[in-house]
Scaffold this active site. Structure first.
Site, PDB file in Angstrom:
ATOM      1  N   ASP A   1     -58.392 -36.786 -20.789  1.00  0.00           N
ATOM      2  CA  ASP A   1     -58.927 -37.741 -19.824  1.00  0.00           C
ATOM      3  C   ASP A   1     -57.752 -38.611 -19.357  1.00  0.00           C
ATOM      4  O   ASP A   1     -56.698 -38.656 -20.008  1.00  0.00           O
ATOM      5  CB  ASP A   1     -60.053 -38.590 -20.438  1.00  0.00           C
ATOM      6  CG  ASP A   1     -60.959 -39.189 -19.358  1.00  0.00           C
ATOM      7  OD1 ASP A   1     -60.536 -39.245 -18.183  1.00  0.00           O
ATOM      8  OD2 ASP A   1     -62.089 -39.613 -19.682  1.00  0.00           O
TER       9      ASP A   1
HETATM   10  C1  BGC Z   1     -63.044 -40.465 -16.399  1.00  0.00           C
HETATM   11  C2  BGC Z   1     -63.160 -38.973 -16.165  1.00  0.00           C
HETATM   12  C3  BGC Z   1     -62.598 -38.625 -14.814  1.00  0.00           C
HETATM   13  C4  BGC Z   1     -61.152 -39.103 -14.748  1.00  0.00           C
HETATM   14  C5  BGC Z   1     -60.467 -38.795 -13.438  1.00  0.00           C
HETATM   15  C6  BGC Z   1     -61.653 -40.973 -16.144  1.00  0.00           C
HETATM   16  O1  BGC Z   1     -61.636 -42.354 -16.120  1.00  0.00           O
HETATM   17  O2  BGC Z   1     -63.439 -40.769 -17.716  1.00  0.00           O
HETATM   18  O3  BGC Z   1     -64.497 -38.572 -16.263  1.00  0.00           O
HETATM   19  O4  BGC Z   1     -62.711 -37.262 -14.567  1.00  0.00           O
HETATM   20  O5  BGC Z   1     -61.129 -40.498 -14.926  1.00  0.00           O
HETATM   21  O6  BGC Z   1     -60.906 -39.605 -12.430  1.00  0.00           O
END
Ligand code: BGC
Length: 735
Positions: A283
């Site tokens: 993530d």
């Molecule tokens: C989120 C993810 C997301 C990623 C990219 C993160 O803050 O937890 O679900 O895909 O950002 O935007």
């Protein structure tokens, strides 16, 4: 001589064109043996891996952030589409760039990232789950995957499947409820749909990121048996069914170790036990080390130059390689996994390129998802469906129903055509903006009842709203609760004095229908006073039309809750959610309290009655379920039940099969089937039962074990409305 020169020139032009195109197909197959689509994705990846330099390998194991909100000293990555992530192409070998967009409810890299762009918003995840219809999930996935592809993306950060352990979780609207089997099958099909469009889907957030409060510091504490039978089982089932190209590890720690450097989760469970061949991406901001993360199974660092303390998968990793802390074979394995997923999804053969989108068809997919998943929670005296031909007047109240429908906030937020119907609501910055999609229920309700006088009241002035309700035949009150990534709700209450609004409207007119737009369960102190309640979560594209269809009976509601609806916080395993809404969050969250008994299993094991049980939902017709019979088929238990539509309207029902294993207090959903029946029609449904739901995960034996003994199998219309159980004697066995 001349001929040769012409040939050479022609070759040079073709070569130049090939490089310019940068596609694998551009060079003859002999020169690029990995472009032979007849080979397996693994074999192709292996051939290509052998051609890569070390720098090229390092290029593939990290992505760059491609969002506009970046510090000035971090330039935008050349060649990227503004979005969540980008891995540059390797043109020399025809390896396409990875263009990564959020998320599971549509292409979220619209407008917020690229002003003026828009995409089709699916309803919230619980709506799709509430359809209890894997085909609905597949169609939704294929729709958003297709849009992603037609916008130039070949990775969609979809597949949210964190179980609802916490009704206050701000991201419940991105997920699929509380049950491993239902969530696993629905999310698995959604992923299969996305990837049918030649777009790699993730499944996320691995694992136990089941609350947003302190998500990047907190440790989720749980025992091995419990996690294998709950959150990890949901992932396991969805991965089997959907075969996502990537798994996104989560922000939180699990039993003290960061999820993105957690050997147990990534190496032992995902890659060893489940034989997962794809790659794990972090993530955004989830990486905390180089050697430890890599050796624990993380394959790609996401946007580390912006979100991590440093880009671990560059200099620090090269150093770890030099000291022998990380082996070259592991770097090769990381790259192999990434390339393999690219081949498996077809991103080489089917390059994602801007192409026209059939917006009307896609909007119909969103509308049909809501029509299949909205849940009728209450319908006293058959207030619904509305007889639109006889309706003289209708009051429409609240939640900006004259303008649009609410969406959940954060990275998954999609901007629909027409933009934000109610701009300027706080917070306008992250995790906002608060967005209303421009599919106004008021307009659709007016179209539904052209002869009726349909008036709108905002609801801020409670007396005015009640007066409008009093002089109308029927009142529909829309209520909303915004939820967003990175924040949890401190409680279950509706904001903005809406409880008082509903109570006043219901006092003025008992023929009051409440339509809920929310991310998770809310308290409804006025429940007994209103005639009907329709749950639509965040209802997505063309929601107004879908709502009108549902309220008028043009579509018969057939959604069933994918989650338990608590009466109040005192029923939850954790009554408090410290840190939500302020205060210092704790270092850990204790999931050993309920263990594998998430949701309805918790209520059953404690003898608690929720407000609405898992699996519950009403219909405008009546169904009868015949007696349950069990048979063994190919060593697997199968349930058979006849479902009849004994009412006067066509509609769909869900047969739900629950198993009580010997010694357990709670029952587990082990199979289900949805069936659409005309009045008077009946159908015999055969429902295979998932063996892992009949078994326990035995930590010592490291596998699924059917304990053996007498099992009770129930069939019914919710986890609490069950027919007479059938007893079955099963021998002890291992799976
Ligand atoms: C989120 C993810 C997301 C990623 C990219 C993160 O803050 O937890 O679900 O895909 O950002 O935007």
């Amino acid at each position: 001589m001349k001929g040769k020169a012409v040939a050479a020139l022609r070759r040079a032009i073709v070569m130049g064109l090939c490089t310019w195109l940068g596609t694998a197909a551009a060079q003859a197959p002999a020169a690029r043996p990995w472009s032979d689509a007849a080979l397996s994705p693994d074999a192709r990846a292996k051939l290509l891996l052998a051609q890569l330099t070390q720098d090229e390998k390092f290029q593939l194991i990290r992505s760059y952030y491609a969002g506009p909100d970046r510090p000035p000293n971090k330039p935008f990555p050349q060649g990227a589409i503004e979005s969540a992530g980008y891995v540059p192409a390797i043109a020399r070998l025809g390896i396409p760039a990875l263009e990564e967009s959020d998320a599971g409810l549509g292409v979220a890299s619209s407008d917020r990232m690229r002003p003026g762009d828009h995409a089709t918003p699916l309803p919230a995840g619980p709506v799709t789950a509430a359809s209890w219809d894997p085909q609905v999930a597949y169609r939704g996935g294929a729709m958003i995957g297709g849009e992603a592809h037609h916008k130039g993306f070949n990775v969609l950060l979809a597949g949210g499947i964190n179980l609802m352990r916490e009704p206050r979780n701000g991201r419940n609207f991105e997920y699929a409820g509380e049950d491993p089997l239902l969530a696993g099958s629905i999310v698995g099909e959604a992923i299969r749909g996305v990837q049918s469009a030649h777009v790699i889907s993730t499944i996320k957030h691995f694992a136990l990121n089941d609350q947003e409060t302190a998500r990047d510091t907190i440790s989720a504490q749980i025992g091995e048996q419990a996690v294998r039978e709950s959150d990890l089982l949901a992932f396991e089932l969805a991965i089997e069914r959907g075969q996502p190209g990537a798994v996104m590890c989560s922000y939180n720690k699990v039993n003290g170790d960061w999820a993105c450097e957690n050997d147990y989760l990534m190496n032992q469970v995902l890659k060893r036990d489940w034989g997962y061949p794809g790659f794990v991406m972090s993530d955004w901001g989830g990486v905390h080390s180089a050697a430890k993360a890599v050796n624990a199974g993380l394959d790609q660092e996401s946007a580390g130059e912006i979100f991590d303390k440093e880009v671990y998968f560059d200099a620090p990793l090269r150093e770890a390689l030099a000291t022998g802390e990380v082996k070259q074979s592991r770097i090769d394995d990381m790259v192999q996994r990434i390339l393999r997923s690219m081949f498996a999804a077809g991103v080489f053969e089917h390059p994602a390129r801007p192409a026209p989108i059939d917006e009307a068809a896609n909007l119909a997919v969103a509308r049909e998802t809501l029509e299949a998943g909205a849940v009728l929670l209450r319908n006293e005296h058959e207030l619904l469906p509305l007889d639109v031909d006889k309706l003289a007047s209708l009051a429409v109240i609240g939640a900006h129903a004259d303008k649009g429908v609410l969406a959940g906030g954060g990275s998954s937020l999609v901007t629909a055509k027409g933009g934000n119907a109610v701009p300027g609501l706080a917070p306008t910055g992250w995790p906002g903006p608060v967005m209303y999609h421009p599919y106004a229920p008021l307009k659709a309700l007016r179209a539904m009842a052209p002869k009726a006088d349909v008036q709108f009241a905002e609801g801020n002035d409670i007396a005015a709203a009640a007066a409008l309700a009093a002089r109308s035949q029927v009142a529909v009150v829309f209520v909303q609760k915004w939820a967003a990534e990175s924040v949890d709700a401190p409680d279950l209450s509706l904001p903005d004095n809406q409880d008082a609004l509903v109570a006043a409207v219901a006092r003025a007119n008992p023929r009051t229908i409440v339509v809920l737009e929310n991310g998770g369960p809310v308290a409804m102190p006025w429940l007994d006073q209103v005639g009907a309640v329709l749950e639509t979560w965040y209802p997505g594209g063309d929601a107004g039309t879908a709502m009108a269809h549902l309220l008028s009976g043009q579509v018969n509601p057939s959604g069933r809750l994918p989650l338990s609806w608590p009466r109040d916080l005192s029923q939850l395993p954790r009554k408090a959610l410290p840190g939500a809404g302020g205060g210092t969050p704790p270092a850990s969250v204790d999931y050993t309290i309920e263990g594998a008994d998430v949701g309805y299993r918790w209520y059953q094991s404690r003898g608690l009655q929720p407000l609405f049980p898992f699996g519950y939902g009403l219909s405008y017709t009546r169904f009868q379920h015949g007696p349950l019979t069990l048979a063994t088929h190919g060593g697997r238990l199968q349930a058979t039940v006849e479902v009849s539509n004994t009412g006067s309207r066509a509609g769909a029902d869900v047969a739900q099969v629950y198993v009580q294993v010997p010694g357990a207090k709670a029952r587990r959903l082990a199979g289900y089937a949805k069936v659409f029946l005309k009045p008077g029609e009946h159908r015999v449904l055969t429902i295979p039962l998932e063996r892992r739901l009949l078994a326990d995960f035995d930590v010592a034996r490291h596998g699924w074990v059917v304990r053996g003994g007498q099992y009770s199998v129930f069939e019914g219309r919710s986890s609490e409305q069950l027919g007479t159980p059938v007893q079955v004697q099963l021998p002890a066995s291992t799976l």
